[in-house]
Design a protein around this motif. Structure first.
Motif, PDB file in Angstrom:
ATOM      1  N   LEU A  65       0.831  -1.207   0.000  1.00 32.91           N
ATOM      2  CA  LEU A  65       0.000   0.000   0.000  1.00 32.91           C
ATOM      3  C   LEU A  65       0.863   1.254   0.000  1.00 32.91           C
ATOM      4  N   ILE A  66       1.953   1.226   0.747  1.00 32.12           N
ATOM      5  CA  ILE A  66       2.866   2.362   0.808  1.00 32.12           C
ATOM      6  C   ILE A  66       3.513   2.606  -0.548  1.00 32.12           C
ATOM      7  N   LEU A  67       3.944   1.539  -1.198  1.00 31.71           N
ATOM      8  CA  LEU A  67       4.554   1.678  -2.522  1.00 31.71           C
ATOM      9  C   LEU A  67       3.561   2.284  -3.509  1.00 31.71           C
ATOM     10  N   ASP A  68       2.325   1.799  -3.487  1.00 32.20           N
ATOM     11  CA  ASP A  68       1.299   2.346  -4.378  1.00 32.20           C
ATOM     12  C   ASP A  68       1.089   3.834  -4.121  1.00 32.20           C
ATOM     13  N   ALA A  69       1.000   4.197  -2.839  1.00 37.41           N
ATOM     14  CA  ALA A  69       0.720   5.592  -2.492  1.00 37.41           C
ATOM     15  C   ALA A  69       1.874   6.511  -2.897  1.00 37.41           C
ATOM     16  N   TYR A  70       3.091   6.100  -2.600  1.00 33.53           N
ATOM     17  CA  TYR A  70       4.249   6.917  -2.998  1.00 33.53           C
ATOM     18  C   TYR A  70       4.300   7.092  -4.514  1.00 33.53           C
ATOM     19  N   ASN A  71       4.035   6.022  -5.244  1.00 35.59           N
ATOM     20  CA  ASN A  71       4.099   6.109  -6.703  1.00 35.59           C
ATOM     21  C   ASN A  71       2.965   6.952  -7.275  1.00 35.59           C
ATOM     22  N   GLU A  72       1.781   6.858  -6.681  1.00 35.70           N
ATOM     23  CA  GLU A  72       0.673   7.697  -7.140  1.00 35.70           C
ATOM     24  C   GLU A  72       0.981   9.173  -6.898  1.00 35.70           C
ATOM     25  N   LEU A  73       1.478   9.480  -5.709  1.00 37.76           N
ATOM     26  CA  LEU A  73       1.843  10.861  -5.398  1.00 37.76           C
ATOM     27  C   LEU A  73       2.973  11.332  -6.302  1.00 37.76           C
ATOM     28  N   GLY A  74       3.994  10.500  -6.468  1.00 42.47           N
ATOM     29  CA  GLY A  74       5.120  10.863  -7.320  1.00 42.47           C
ATOM     30  C   GLY A  74       4.687  11.129  -8.752  1.00 42.47           C
ATOM     31  N   GLU A  75       3.819  10.275  -9.280  1.00 37.08           N
ATOM     32  CA  GLU A  75       3.346  10.469 -10.652  1.00 37.08           C
ATOM     33  C   GLU A  75       2.562  11.772 -10.789  1.00 37.08           C
ATOM     34  N   ALA A  76       1.730  12.081  -9.793  1.00 37.24           N
ATOM     35  CA  ALA A  76       0.945  13.318  -9.848  1.00 37.24           C
ATOM     36  C   ALA A  76       1.851  14.545  -9.860  1.00 37.24           C
ATOM     37  N   VAL A  77       2.901  14.525  -9.062  1.00 39.92           N
ATOM     38  CA  VAL A  77       3.805  15.668  -8.979  1.00 39.92           C
ATOM     39  C   VAL A  77       4.664  15.768 -10.232  1.00 39.92           C
ATOM     40  N   GLU A  78       5.104  14.641 -10.752  1.00 43.04           N
ATOM     41  CA  GLU A  78       5.890  14.648 -11.995  1.00 43.04           C
ATOM     42  C   GLU A  78       5.075  15.204 -13.160  1.00 43.04           C
ATOM     43  N   LYS A  79       3.800  14.824 -13.247  1.00 43.25           N
ATOM     44  CA  LYS A  79       2.938  15.339 -14.315  1.00 43.25           C
ATOM     45  C   LYS A  79       2.720  16.840 -14.155  1.00 43.25           C
ATOM     46  N   ALA A  80       2.549  17.284 -12.923  1.00 39.52           N
ATOM     47  CA  ALA A  80       2.346  18.715 -12.685  1.00 39.52           C
ATOM     48  C   ALA A  80       3.579  19.507 -13.104  1.00 39.52           C
ATOM     49  N   ASP A  81       4.759  19.009 -12.769  1.00 35.11           N
ATOM     50  CA  ASP A  81       6.002  19.674 -13.153  1.00 35.11           C
ATOM     51  C   ASP A  81       6.142  19.722 -14.670  1.00 35.11           C
ATOM     52  N   ALA A  82       5.829  18.608 -15.324  1.00 33.99           N
ATOM     53  CA  ALA A  82       5.975  18.527 -16.780  1.00 33.99           C
ATOM     54  C   ALA A  82       4.968  19.407 -17.523  1.00 33.99           C
ATOM     55  N   ALA A  95       3.156  24.476  -9.284  1.00 36.17           N
ATOM     56  CA  ALA A  95       2.360  23.361  -9.793  1.00 36.17           C
ATOM     57  C   ALA A  95       2.657  22.079  -9.016  1.00 36.17           C
ATOM     58  N   ALA A  96       3.935  21.833  -8.738  1.00 36.96           N
ATOM     59  CA  ALA A  96       4.317  20.625  -8.013  1.00 36.96           C
ATOM     60  C   ALA A  96       3.761  20.639  -6.592  1.00 36.96           C
ATOM     61  N   CYS A  97       3.886  21.771  -5.918  1.00 38.93           N
ATOM     62  CA  CYS A  97       3.392  21.865  -4.540  1.00 38.93           C
ATOM     63  C   CYS A  97       1.873  21.727  -4.478  1.00 38.93           C
ATOM     64  N   LEU A  98       1.178  22.348  -5.424  1.00 34.84           N
ATOM     65  CA  LEU A  98      -0.282  22.226  -5.456  1.00 34.84           C
ATOM     66  C   LEU A  98      -0.700  20.790  -5.744  1.00 34.84           C
ATOM     67  N   ALA A  99       0.077  20.091  -6.560  1.00 37.06           N
ATOM     68  CA  ALA A  99      -0.232  18.692  -6.847  1.00 37.06           C
ATOM     69  C   ALA A  99      -0.093  17.834  -5.590  1.00 37.06           C
TER      70      ALA A  99
END
Length: 229
Positions: A65-82, A95-99
């Motif tokens: 569950l932790i791995l899923d959550a970290y990856n979901e959060l990471g993906e959201a922030v990476e997309k916001a930055d991009a 954008a990254a902070c708001l994500a």
């Protein structure tokens, strides 16, 4: 119409997703400490021994569950930055902070799993380090890009020696192009973002803030002035 036959690996993946789905329901209704393999097995109509073929311990399930959550959060922030042009480092930072806040607000129980009170006797394995670092690396790249664009005359200098108490080699990888003196600022900014969100989600700002969205935006801008320039 013939229904394609699923492979054993596909069936296993489906069952694992079901187990994690029920575990997330337990996160919502009972909190992190309430996640129970026995109860999950009962809810899915399985005997406990069958569930242990997928997760041998509760800690193993929590790690998933932790791995899923970290990856979901990471993906959201990476997309916001991009989504923001590379040269606009303030826009990327915002954008990254708001994500981060949007994900935390939409997934408060997963956020608690990641950043809430540590579970007694649970020790996250090394495999969680890379997913946990995804957000940090995005913020570090933004800070690094901002500092690499500074003229030489604007690069800060000083005599403070942080090498005796900071892991400079690791921070140098996370903060490429950032002067050593700014490592402390970067750590303060990182902890402030998550500290604000933790206070917001856990109710510690009650009586102090009436508009959390505006307050967070102000904090993000202040931190940008503190760490980007």
């Amino acid at each position: 119409m013939t229904i394609p036959k699923r492979s054993r690996a596909q069936l296993r993946a489906i069952q694992i997703d079901e187990i994690k789905r029920v575990a997330k329901v337990q996160l919502v209704t009972k909190g992190v400490s309430g996640v129970s393999l026995r109860e999950i097995a009962r809810d899915l109509g399985l005997v406990s021994s069958a569930l242990y073929r997928y997760f041998s311990t509760r800690d193993e399930l929590l790690t998933a569950l932790i791995l899923d959550a970290y990856n979901e959060l990471g993906e959201a922030v990476e997309k916001a930055d991009a989504s923001v042009v590379c040269d606009d480092t303030f826009g990327r930072w915002r954008a990254a902070c708001l994500a981060i806040r949007q994900w935390a607000s939409a997934h408060p129980h997963e956020y608690t799993l990641l950043y809430g009170t540590p579970l007694l006797d649970y020790h996250a394995p090394d495999q969680t380090i890379a997913p946990a670092s995804r957000v940090t690396l995005v913020l570090g790249r933004i800070v690094g890009d901002a500092h690499r664009r500074r003229p030489p005359s604007a690069i800060p200098t000083g005599n403070e020696d942080v090498t005796s108490w900071l892991n400079v080699s690791n921070l140098a990888q996370a903060l490429p192009g950032v002067p050593t003196l700014y490592y402390v600022r970067a750590l303060i900014a990182w902890s402030e973002i998550f500290g604000f969100l933790s206070f917001e989600l856990f109710g510690h700002f009650k009586g102090s803030i009436i508009d959390y969205e505006k307050a967070f935006s102000h904090v993000v801008e202040e931190l940008a002035n503190f760490v980007l320039y």
